[in-house]
Design a protein around this motif. Structure first.
Motif, PDB file in Angstrom:
ATOM      1  N   ASP A   1       0.838  -1.216   0.000  1.00 16.21           N
ATOM      2  CA  ASP A   1       0.000   0.000   0.000  1.00 16.21           C
ATOM      3  C   ASP A   1       0.867   1.259   0.000  1.00 16.21           C
ATOM      4  N   CYS A   2       1.870   1.263  -0.864  1.00 17.12           N
ATOM      5  CA  CYS A   2       2.846   2.357  -0.903  1.00 17.12           C
ATOM      6  C   CYS A   2       2.210   3.656  -1.387  1.00 17.12           C
ATOM      7  N   ILE A   3       2.915   4.747  -1.180  1.00 19.84           N
ATOM      8  CA  ILE A   3       2.399   6.080  -1.499  1.00 19.84           C
ATOM      9  C   ILE A   3       2.147   6.251  -2.993  1.00 19.84           C
ATOM     10  N   GLU A   4       2.931   5.549  -3.839  1.00 19.31           N
ATOM     11  CA  GLU A   4       2.781   5.683  -5.288  1.00 19.31           C
ATOM     12  C   GLU A   4       1.417   5.200  -5.777  1.00 19.31           C
TER      13      GLU A   4
ATOM     14  N   GLN B   1      -1.478   5.652  -4.244  1.00 19.90           N
ATOM     15  CA  GLN B   1      -2.601   6.472  -3.783  1.00 19.90           C
ATOM     16  C   GLN B   1      -3.195   7.391  -4.860  1.00 19.90           C
ATOM     17  N   PRO B   2      -2.388   8.163  -5.622  1.00 21.58           N
ATOM     18  CA  PRO B   2      -3.017   9.025  -6.619  1.00 21.58           C
ATOM     19  C   PRO B   2      -3.719   8.247  -7.728  1.00 21.58           C
ATOM     20  N   VAL B   3      -3.204   7.056  -8.051  1.00 22.69           N
ATOM     21  CA  VAL B   3      -3.852   6.245  -9.080  1.00 22.69           C
ATOM     22  C   VAL B   3      -5.156   5.663  -8.539  1.00 22.69           C
ATOM     23  N   LEU B   4      -5.145   5.267  -7.283  1.00 19.41           N
ATOM     24  CA  LEU B   4      -6.373   4.788  -6.652  1.00 19.41           C
ATOM     25  C   LEU B   4      -7.429   5.896  -6.638  1.00 19.41           C
ATOM     26  N   ALA B   5      -7.000   7.107  -6.310  1.00 21.64           N
ATOM     27  CA  ALA B   5      -7.929   8.246  -6.329  1.00 21.64           C
ATOM     28  C   ALA B   5      -8.478   8.480  -7.728  1.00 21.64           C
ATOM     29  N   ARG B   6      -7.608   8.360  -8.716  1.00 18.32           N
ATOM     30  CA  ARG B   6      -8.055   8.531 -10.097  1.00 18.32           C
ATOM     31  C   ARG B   6      -9.125   7.498 -10.465  1.00 18.32           C
ATOM     32  N   TYR B   7      -8.943   6.287  -9.966  1.00 11.69           N
ATOM     33  CA  TYR B   7      -9.957   5.246 -10.210  1.00 11.69           C
ATOM     34  C   TYR B   7     -11.291   5.656  -9.587  1.00 11.69           C
TER      35      TYR B   7
ATOM     36  N   PRO C   1      -7.021   8.609   0.030  1.00 11.60           N
ATOM     37  CA  PRO C   1      -5.697   8.474  -0.590  1.00 11.60           C
ATOM     38  C   PRO C   1      -5.055   9.804  -0.942  1.00 11.60           C
ATOM     39  N   LEU C   2      -5.852  10.775  -1.367  1.00 10.65           N
ATOM     40  CA  LEU C   2      -5.282  12.076  -1.725  1.00 10.65           C
ATOM     41  C   LEU C   2      -4.832  12.845  -0.486  1.00 10.65           C
ATOM     42  N   THR C   3      -5.562  12.688   0.611  1.00 11.12           N
ATOM     43  CA  THR C   3      -5.138  13.311   1.869  1.00 11.12           C
ATOM     44  C   THR C   3      -3.791  12.758   2.298  1.00 11.12           C
ATOM     45  N   ARG C   4      -3.620  11.460   2.145  1.00 10.20           N
ATOM     46  CA  ARG C   4      -2.347  10.840   2.511  1.00 10.20           C
ATOM     47  C   ARG C   4      -1.203  11.380   1.648  1.00 10.20           C
TER      48      ARG C   4
ATOM     49  N   ARG D   1      -2.862  18.264  -3.641  1.00 11.12           N
ATOM     50  CA  ARG D   1      -3.741  19.198  -2.943  1.00 11.12           C
ATOM     51  C   ARG D   1      -4.891  19.633  -3.846  1.00 11.12           C
ATOM     52  N   ARG D   2      -4.579  19.935  -5.102  1.00  9.85           N
ATOM     53  CA  ARG D   2      -5.622  20.354  -6.044  1.00  9.85           C
ATOM     54  C   ARG D   2      -6.641  19.241  -6.253  1.00  9.85           C
ATOM     55  N   ASN D   3      -6.145  18.015  -6.403  1.00  6.00           N
ATOM     56  CA  ASN D   3      -7.054  16.888  -6.599  1.00  6.00           C
ATOM     57  C   ASN D   3      -7.859  16.603  -5.345  1.00  6.00           C
ATOM     58  N   LEU D   4      -7.247  16.797  -4.173  1.00  6.42           N
ATOM     59  CA  LEU D   4      -7.986  16.637  -2.919  1.00  6.42           C
ATOM     60  C   LEU D   4      -9.106  17.662  -2.838  1.00  6.42           C
ATOM     61  N   LEU D   5      -8.809  18.895  -3.201  1.00  7.03           N
ATOM     62  CA  LEU D   5      -9.840  19.935  -3.200  1.00  7.03           C
ATOM     63  C   LEU D   5     -10.971  19.555  -4.148  1.00  7.03           C
ATOM     64  N   LYS D   6     -10.609  19.035  -5.317  1.00  3.12           N
ATOM     65  CA  LYS D   6     -11.621  18.595  -6.292  1.00  3.12           C
ATOM     66  C   LYS D   6     -12.496  17.497  -5.701  1.00  3.12           C
ATOM     67  N   ALA D   7     -11.871  16.517  -5.029  1.00  3.41           N
ATOM     68  CA  ALA D   7     -12.632  15.422  -4.435  1.00  3.41           C
ATOM     69  C   ALA D   7     -13.581  15.936  -3.355  1.00  3.41           C
ATOM     70  N   LEU D   8     -13.123  16.870  -2.545  1.00  5.77           N
ATOM     71  CA  LEU D   8     -13.965  17.425  -1.486  1.00  5.77           C
ATOM     72  C   LEU D   8     -15.132  18.213  -2.059  1.00  5.77           C
TER      73      LEU D   8
END
Length: 355
Positions: free
Chosen positions: A174-177, A179-185, A198-201, A212-219
């Motif tokens: 569950d490495c950091i790499e 997380q952004p791909v999981l968020a994209r899914y 995942p984006l918060t992490r 941060r931008r993608n986290l804002l988008k998700a929120l």
């Protein structure tokens, strides 16, 4: 080795090699192997330093000198192709990388390099099959699984993409790499709320602005307005870009708040200090229109009028702003001004007659 030392070493080595070639002196096999080995090491060093132009020059020289040596042909051609690809010339790298794959069908790296080249050329269909080959050859390679999963996302083959991402996450702990791909899914399947974790992490562990931008988008897409405010207020408002300032006052309005809007408006006009305002928002009518709307809904009418006047000054034909100004003037018992403003509203939008 520093960049300057590396370049000096390369120039000296190239000069020596050219001198040997020009002199016609015979070289025994050991000398040739040693020279080729040193040359390959230099190209690798140049690539690691992102000195792509120099890497191409060095690899081309090596290829001209040792390209017909069975032991070195593949290695040098491979370096030259990678250097060309990183230099931004995938069309020149393509035939070499295709040759690499044809001669080494079982080499996962060869398929991966060809896949990267095809992606650079926009040939995603062929690239997908190459990355599939990589996964089949190295099923426990987390990076390969992740890259393949991202391509599957591009093609919206979502079920297979999810499986590859999950396998990659398992393989890398569950490495950091991941997380952004999981968020994209999660974005792709319409579940932005699940992209938040995942984006918060990623944001907390790396400080990556894109995270941060993608986290804002998700929120925003998942309606988490308080979290939007909390995220945006971690920075000084003066450091926020205009779109984030607009999102800040919009989220505050949806929450029924007025604190930030009131602070911004207090810096306008007499007694205020506009130099303390975020530069990007000073001349944005939407920002001031939203701030005014927040204050109007909160019953803070005088300050709401100041904000809407700024908005109208920047966008004088905006009917919504002028209509709100009518409401505010009436609340402040300034009925003559409200009547005059209403006439302006009707001039801009006659359909409002009778409202």
């Amino acid at each position: 080795m520093s960049r300057i030392m590396l370049l000096s070493y390369l120039i000296s080595w190239l000069a020596l090699g050219v001198g040997h070639a020009a002199s016609g002196l015979a070289e025994n096999a050991d000398d040739s192997n040693l020279q080729a080995q040193r040359g390959v090491a230099i190209v690798d060093s140049l690539l690691s330093e992102n000195l792509h132009d120099e890497a191409v020059k060095a690899a081309r020289f090596l290829y001209s000198k040792f390209g017909n040596y069975p032991h070195w042909e593949y290695q040098i051609e491979n370096r030259l192709a990678i250097a060309l690809l990183r230099q931004g010339e995938p069309e020149l790298a393509l035939p070499m990388l295709e040759n690499q794959v044809m001669n080494r069908l079982g080499d996962a790296d060869a398929h991966r390099n060809l896949g990267a080249c095809l992606l650079a050329l926009g040939r995603k269909g062929r690239a997908l099959s190459e990355y599939q080959q990589v996964v089949e050859l190295e099923p426990r390679n987390a990076t390969a699984r992740l890259e393949y999963g991202q391509l599957l996302l591009d093609f919206r083959i979502l079920g297979d993409a999810q499986e590859e991402i999950q396998i990659a996450a398992h393989l890398c702990g569950d490495c950091i790499e991941i997380q952004p791909v999981l968020a994209r899914y999660y974005f792709a399947v319409g579940q932005p709320a699940r992209a938040v974790a995942p984006l918060t992490r990623v944001w907390k562990e790396t400080g990556n602005p894109l995270a941060r931008r993608n986290l804002l988008k998700a929120l925003l897409e998942s309606g988490q307005d308080q979290a939007v405010l909390d995220l945006l207020m971690t920075d000084s408002p003066s450091d926020l870009p205009l779109d984030e300032l607009q999102q800040l006052v919009a989220a505050e309005g949806r929450l029924g708040g007025t604190e930030n809007s009131l602070l911004f408006v207090s810096l306008l006009g007499d007694g205020g200090d506009e130099t303390q305002l975020p530069a990007s928002a000073i001349n944005d009518p939407l920002f001031w229109g939203q701030a005014s709307h927040n204050l109007m809904n909160g019953g803070i009418n005088a300050q709401a009028l100041v904000a809407v006047d700024r908005a109208i000054g920047l966008a004088p034909k905006n009917v919504a702003f002028r209509n709100n100004r009518v409401v505010l003037l009436q609340r402040l018992h300034r009925y003559d001004e409200a009547d005059r403003e209403w006439k302006t509203v009707l001039t801009l939008d006659p359909a409002r007659e009778g409202n």
